[in-house]
Design an enzyme around this catalytic site. Structure first.
Site, PDB file in Angstrom:
ATOM      1  N   ASP A  85      44.574  34.076  36.849  1.00 33.49           N
ATOM      2  CA  ASP A  85      44.472  34.092  38.302  1.00 33.49           C
ATOM      3  C   ASP A  85      43.006  34.021  38.705  1.00 33.49           C
ATOM      4  OD1 ASP A  85      45.658  34.861  41.079  1.00 33.49           O
ATOM      5  OD2 ASP A  85      44.047  36.311  40.751  1.00 33.49           O
ATOM      6  N   GLU A 117      44.846  45.634  24.703  1.00 36.21           N
ATOM      7  CA  GLU A 117      45.625  46.796  25.147  1.00 36.21           C
ATOM      8  C   GLU A 117      46.596  46.420  26.254  1.00 36.21           C
ATOM      9  OE1 GLU A 117      44.725  50.789  27.832  1.00 36.21           O
ATOM     10  OE2 GLU A 117      43.125  49.957  26.582  1.00 36.21           O
ATOM     11  N   LEU A 162      45.966  48.299  37.821  1.00 33.41           N
ATOM     12  CA  LEU A 162      45.396  49.451  37.126  1.00 33.41           C
ATOM     13  C   LEU A 162      44.466  50.252  38.032  1.00 33.41           C
ATOM     14  CD1 LEU A 162      44.766  47.854  33.615  1.00 33.41           C
ATOM     15  CD2 LEU A 162      46.787  49.060  34.469  1.00 33.41           C
ATOM     16  N   TYR A 170      35.733  34.423  43.462  1.00 30.12           N
ATOM     17  CA  TYR A 170      35.620  35.257  42.265  1.00 30.12           C
ATOM     18  C   TYR A 170      34.424  34.837  41.404  1.00 30.12           C
ATOM     19  CZ  TYR A 170      40.471  36.822  43.093  1.00 30.12           C
ATOM     20  OH  TYR A 170      41.627  37.336  43.621  1.00 30.12           O
ATOM     21  N   LYS A 208      42.878  42.956  35.284  1.00 29.65           N
ATOM     22  CA  LYS A 208      41.597  42.320  35.016  1.00 29.65           C
ATOM     23  C   LYS A 208      40.918  43.051  33.862  1.00 29.65           C
ATOM     24  CE  LYS A 208      36.895  42.405  35.911  1.00 29.65           C
ATOM     25  NZ  LYS A 208      35.891  43.495  36.018  1.00 29.65           N
TER      26      LYS A 208
END
Length: 254
Positions: free
Chosen positions: A31, A220, A171, A36, A211
């Site tokens: 994404d 992870e 997160l 960004y 991210k």
């Protein structure tokens, strides 16, 4: 569409290498957006990986003040790609639901520049307004989504219209990973709090976009498919909801 993607917001250092690592680990959806600063590096990482374009799913965005066709071509040029799999209106404009932007994305899809089109940061009411005005319902709404800020009402609305909910900042930008309840559930499953949050997203039918740029975190966040949360776990996490936002502002859940 893959069930999990890699967000590239602020992924501006070593972007190409991080993308190559993510592809090696198994990610196939990425994404990005022009603001960004990650599009060129993302495109370079895709090219260096040697993985077939048809095996990769790229999400791009146009801004609320963009000219849609020009913006889509700009992003594709930065990425070095012929098409995007999904392009979103990044956020609603100040006035209206963005009907002109949406019509431009419809045209971009018709021209083969985009395979699917959707929106981001839209409330259910604004999404319905956009669909009613154009006769075209977005396939995706990308919105902030975490155990601490989510909406059953919004999810039910989207399910009824076959709209995929894609969750950014799942997160919590690291701000809530020390929550004691998360740590308790994580310890029971011998997992990390981040993995518990992402698994909760998957089991709710949300497509999360964590991210990460460190290889250990990329690995992870992908290690989610060899365990599951119980109904009790899911309900316990659901009850953590405070309509909280990592952005420090109200999320458009109405």
């Amino acid at each position: 569409m893959p069930r999990l993607g890699l967000g590239t917001w602020q992924l501006t250092d070593g972007t190409a290498g991080a993308i190559e690592e993510a592809l090696r680990i198994g990610y196939r959806m990425f994404d990005t957006a022009v603001d960004y600063g990650s599009q060129a590096g993302l495109g370079m990482g895709l090219q260096r990986s040697g993985i077939e374009r048809g095996d990769i799913y790229i999400v791009t965005k146009i801004e609320e003040d963009d000219t849609p066709l020009d913006a889509v071509r700009r992003d594709l040029d930065e990425l070095g790609l012929d098409y995007a799999n999904l392009t979103l209106i990044h956020r609603p404009p100040e006035n209206g639901a963005g009907e002109a932007l949406w019509e431009g994305l419809i045209r971009a899809r018709e021209d083969g520049l985009v395979r699917d089109i959707g929106v981001s940061n839209y409330s259910s009411d604004m999404l319905d307004t956009l669909a009613a005005a154009t006769g075209e319902t977005p396939v995706v709404n990308q919105i902030e989504w975490s155990p601490f800020g989510h909406s059953d009402v919004l999810q039910d609305h989207h399910r009824a219209r076959n709209i995929v909910l894609m969750g950014y900042s799942p997160l919590t930008r690291g701000e809530r990973l020390d929550d004691p309840q998360l740590h308790d559930i994580a310890a029971q499953h011998q997992r990390t709090p981040a993995q518990i949050i992402l698994r909760w997203n998957l089991q709710r039918g949300i497509v999360p976009l964590p991210k990460a740029n460190q290889t250990s975190h990329i690995e992870e966040n992908f290690a989610l498919y060899d365990f599951s949360l119980s109904d009790d776990d899911m309900q316990r996490i659901d009850r953590m909801n405070e309509m909280w936002s990592a952005l420090g502002s109200s999320v458009a859940y109405a």
